[in-house]
Design a protein around this motif. Structure first.
Motif, PDB file in Angstrom:
ATOM      1  N   ARG A  71       0.850  -1.187   0.000  1.00  0.00           N
ATOM      2  CA  ARG A  71       0.000   0.000   0.000  1.00  0.00           C
ATOM      3  C   ARG A  71       0.889   1.241   0.000  1.00  0.00           C
ATOM      4  N   GLY A  72       0.632   2.136  -0.937  1.00  0.00           N
ATOM      5  CA  GLY A  72       1.409   3.359  -1.051  1.00  0.00           C
ATOM      6  C   GLY A  72       0.985   4.411  -0.046  1.00  0.00           C
ATOM      7  N   LYS A  73       1.606   5.561  -0.152  1.00  0.00           N
ATOM      8  CA  LYS A  73       1.309   6.687   0.739  1.00  0.00           C
ATOM      9  C   LYS A  73      -0.055   7.268   0.387  1.00  0.00           C
ATOM     10  N   SER A  74      -0.868   7.537   1.410  1.00  0.00           N
ATOM     11  CA  SER A  74      -2.205   8.084   1.167  1.00  0.00           C
ATOM     12  C   SER A  74      -2.115   9.530   0.682  1.00  0.00           C
ATOM     13  N   TYR A  77      -7.649  14.335  -2.370  1.00  0.00           N
ATOM     14  CA  TYR A  77      -8.005  15.086  -3.563  1.00  0.00           C
ATOM     15  C   TYR A  77      -9.437  15.574  -3.436  1.00  0.00           C
ATOM     16  N   GLN A  78      -9.777  16.564  -4.255  1.00  0.00           N
ATOM     17  CA  GLN A  78     -11.112  17.157  -4.210  1.00  0.00           C
ATOM     18  C   GLN A  78     -11.823  16.886  -5.533  1.00  0.00           C
ATOM     19  N   ASP A  79     -13.059  16.389  -5.447  1.00  0.00           N
ATOM     20  CA  ASP A  79     -13.875  16.138  -6.637  1.00  0.00           C
ATOM     21  C   ASP A  79     -14.196  17.487  -7.275  1.00  0.00           C
ATOM     22  N   LYS A  80     -13.877  17.636  -8.558  1.00  0.00           N
ATOM     23  CA  LYS A  80     -14.070  18.920  -9.247  1.00  0.00           C
ATOM     24  C   LYS A  80     -15.544  19.283  -9.391  1.00  0.00           C
ATOM     25  N   ASP A  81     -16.407  18.280  -9.494  1.00  0.00           N
ATOM     26  CA  ASP A  81     -17.835  18.544  -9.693  1.00  0.00           C
ATOM     27  C   ASP A  81     -18.562  18.869  -8.394  1.00  0.00           C
ATOM     28  N   THR A  82     -18.273  18.088  -7.337  1.00  0.00           N
ATOM     29  CA  THR A  82     -19.030  18.250  -6.087  1.00  0.00           C
ATOM     30  C   THR A  82     -18.286  19.044  -5.022  1.00  0.00           C
ATOM     31  N   GLY A  83     -16.952  19.156  -5.151  1.00  0.00           N
ATOM     32  CA  GLY A  83     -16.163  19.838  -4.138  1.00  0.00           C
ATOM     33  C   GLY A  83     -15.853  18.955  -2.931  1.00  0.00           C
ATOM     34  N   GLU A  84     -16.368  17.728  -2.941  1.00  0.00           N
ATOM     35  CA  GLU A  84     -16.128  16.798  -1.830  1.00  0.00           C
ATOM     36  C   GLU A  84     -14.669  16.360  -1.816  1.00  0.00           C
ATOM     37  N   ARG A  85     -14.105  16.253  -0.600  1.00  0.00           N
ATOM     38  CA  ARG A  85     -12.703  15.827  -0.444  1.00  0.00           C
ATOM     39  C   ARG A  85     -12.652  14.334  -0.121  1.00  0.00           C
ATOM     40  N   PHE A  86     -11.708  13.641  -0.723  1.00  0.00           N
ATOM     41  CA  PHE A  86     -11.516  12.208  -0.524  1.00  0.00           C
ATOM     42  C   PHE A  86     -10.073  11.928  -0.154  1.00  0.00           C
ATOM     43  N   THR A  87      -9.853  10.880   0.595  1.00  0.00           N
ATOM     44  CA  THR A  87      -8.512  10.379   0.878  1.00  0.00           C
ATOM     45  C   THR A  87      -8.417   8.981   0.291  1.00  0.00           C
ATOM     46  N   ARG A  88      -7.370   8.734  -0.465  1.00  0.00           N
ATOM     47  CA  ARG A  88      -7.139   7.441  -1.091  1.00  0.00           C
ATOM     48  C   ARG A  88      -5.730   6.964  -0.775  1.00  0.00           C
ATOM     49  N   ARG A  89      -5.576   5.660  -0.802  1.00  0.00           N
ATOM     50  CA  ARG A  89      -4.270   5.043  -0.590  1.00  0.00           C
ATOM     51  C   ARG A  89      -4.051   4.048  -1.726  1.00  0.00           C
ATOM     52  N   PRO A  90      -3.143   4.335  -2.665  1.00  0.00           N
ATOM     53  CA  PRO A  90      -2.959   3.462  -3.820  1.00  0.00           C
ATOM     54  C   PRO A  90      -2.315   2.128  -3.445  1.00  0.00           C
ATOM     55  N   VAL A  91      -2.575   1.127  -4.254  1.00  0.00           N
ATOM     56  CA  VAL A  91      -1.923  -0.166  -4.117  1.00  0.00           C
ATOM     57  C   VAL A  91      -0.889  -0.272  -5.221  1.00  0.00           C
ATOM     58  N   ILE A  92       0.343  -0.553  -4.845  1.00  0.00           N
ATOM     59  CA  ILE A  92       1.452  -0.640  -5.800  1.00  0.00           C
ATOM     60  C   ILE A  92       1.763  -2.115  -6.035  1.00  0.00           C
ATOM     61  N   ASN A  93       1.642  -2.573  -7.301  1.00  0.00           N
ATOM     62  CA  ASN A  93       1.958  -3.951  -7.637  1.00  0.00           C
ATOM     63  C   ASN A  93       3.446  -4.075  -7.918  1.00  0.00           C
ATOM     64  N   SER A  94       4.016  -5.231  -7.538  1.00  0.00           N
ATOM     65  CA  SER A  94       5.435  -5.459  -7.834  1.00  0.00           C
ATOM     66  C   SER A  94       5.622  -6.874  -8.360  1.00  0.00           C
ATOM     67  N   PHE A  95       6.618  -7.026  -9.223  1.00  0.00           N
ATOM     68  CA  PHE A  95       6.953  -8.329  -9.798  1.00  0.00           C
ATOM     69  C   PHE A  95       8.457  -8.528  -9.660  1.00  0.00           C
ATOM     70  N   SER A  96       8.846  -9.683  -9.112  1.00  0.00           N
ATOM     71  CA  SER A  96      10.257 -10.023  -8.954  1.00  0.00           C
ATOM     72  C   SER A  96      10.519 -11.314  -9.713  1.00  0.00           C
ATOM     73  N   SER A  97      11.580 -11.314 -10.510  1.00  0.00           N
ATOM     74  CA  SER A  97      11.881 -12.509 -11.302  1.00  0.00           C
ATOM     75  C   SER A  97      12.277 -13.665 -10.388  1.00  0.00           C
ATOM     76  N   ILE A  98      11.918 -14.870 -10.810  1.00  0.00           N
ATOM     77  CA  ILE A  98      12.309 -16.081 -10.092  1.00  0.00           C
ATOM     78  C   ILE A  98      13.626 -16.528 -10.704  1.00  0.00           C
ATOM     79  N   GLU A  99      14.669 -16.441  -9.926  1.00  0.00           N
ATOM     80  CA  GLU A  99      16.005 -16.745 -10.429  1.00  0.00           C
ATOM     81  C   GLU A  99      16.568 -17.949  -9.702  1.00  0.00           C
ATOM     82  N   ASP A 100      17.309 -18.758 -10.454  1.00  0.00           N
ATOM     83  CA  ASP A 100      17.921 -19.962  -9.872  1.00  0.00           C
ATOM     84  C   ASP A 100      19.067 -19.637  -8.954  1.00  0.00           C
TER      85      ASP A 100
END
Length: 100
Positions: A71-74, A77-100
């Protein structure tokens, strides 16, 4: 392209074209563009971490990876249409190679 014989949880095979490669200390980061599922979809782009170089820019590669993420840093942002403020926390996907 070959497919894995046995399904293992949180692992997969990624195939795509190498767009960029960068190195930071002992980790190589390879950016891949994956094939589009159809003619009207935009291709996905992923980054794979590994200890060694996976391919040259422009080359098509197949890489077995472990899927992870965090989970990334929260942020607020403010909705441009309604003016309502929201807090979101992005999910960051990661892929690591399987190495011998």
């Amino acid at each position: 392209m070959s497919t894995p014989e046995k399904t293992i949880v949180n692992r997969t095979l990624l195939a795509g074209r190498v767009n960029a490669v960068r190195k930071s200390e002992d980790v190589v980061f390879t950016e891949l563009t994956l094939p589009s599922p159809d003619a009207y979809s935009q291709p996905a782009t992923v980054e794979i971490r590994s200890r060694k170089r996976l391919g040259q820019v422009g080359e098509t590669v197949e890489v077995s990876v472990v899927c992870g993420g965090y989970r990334g840093k929260s942020f607020s942002y403010q909705d441009k249409d309604t003016g309502e403020r929201f807090t979101r926390r992005p999910v960051i996907n990661s892929f690591s190679s399987i190495e011998d």
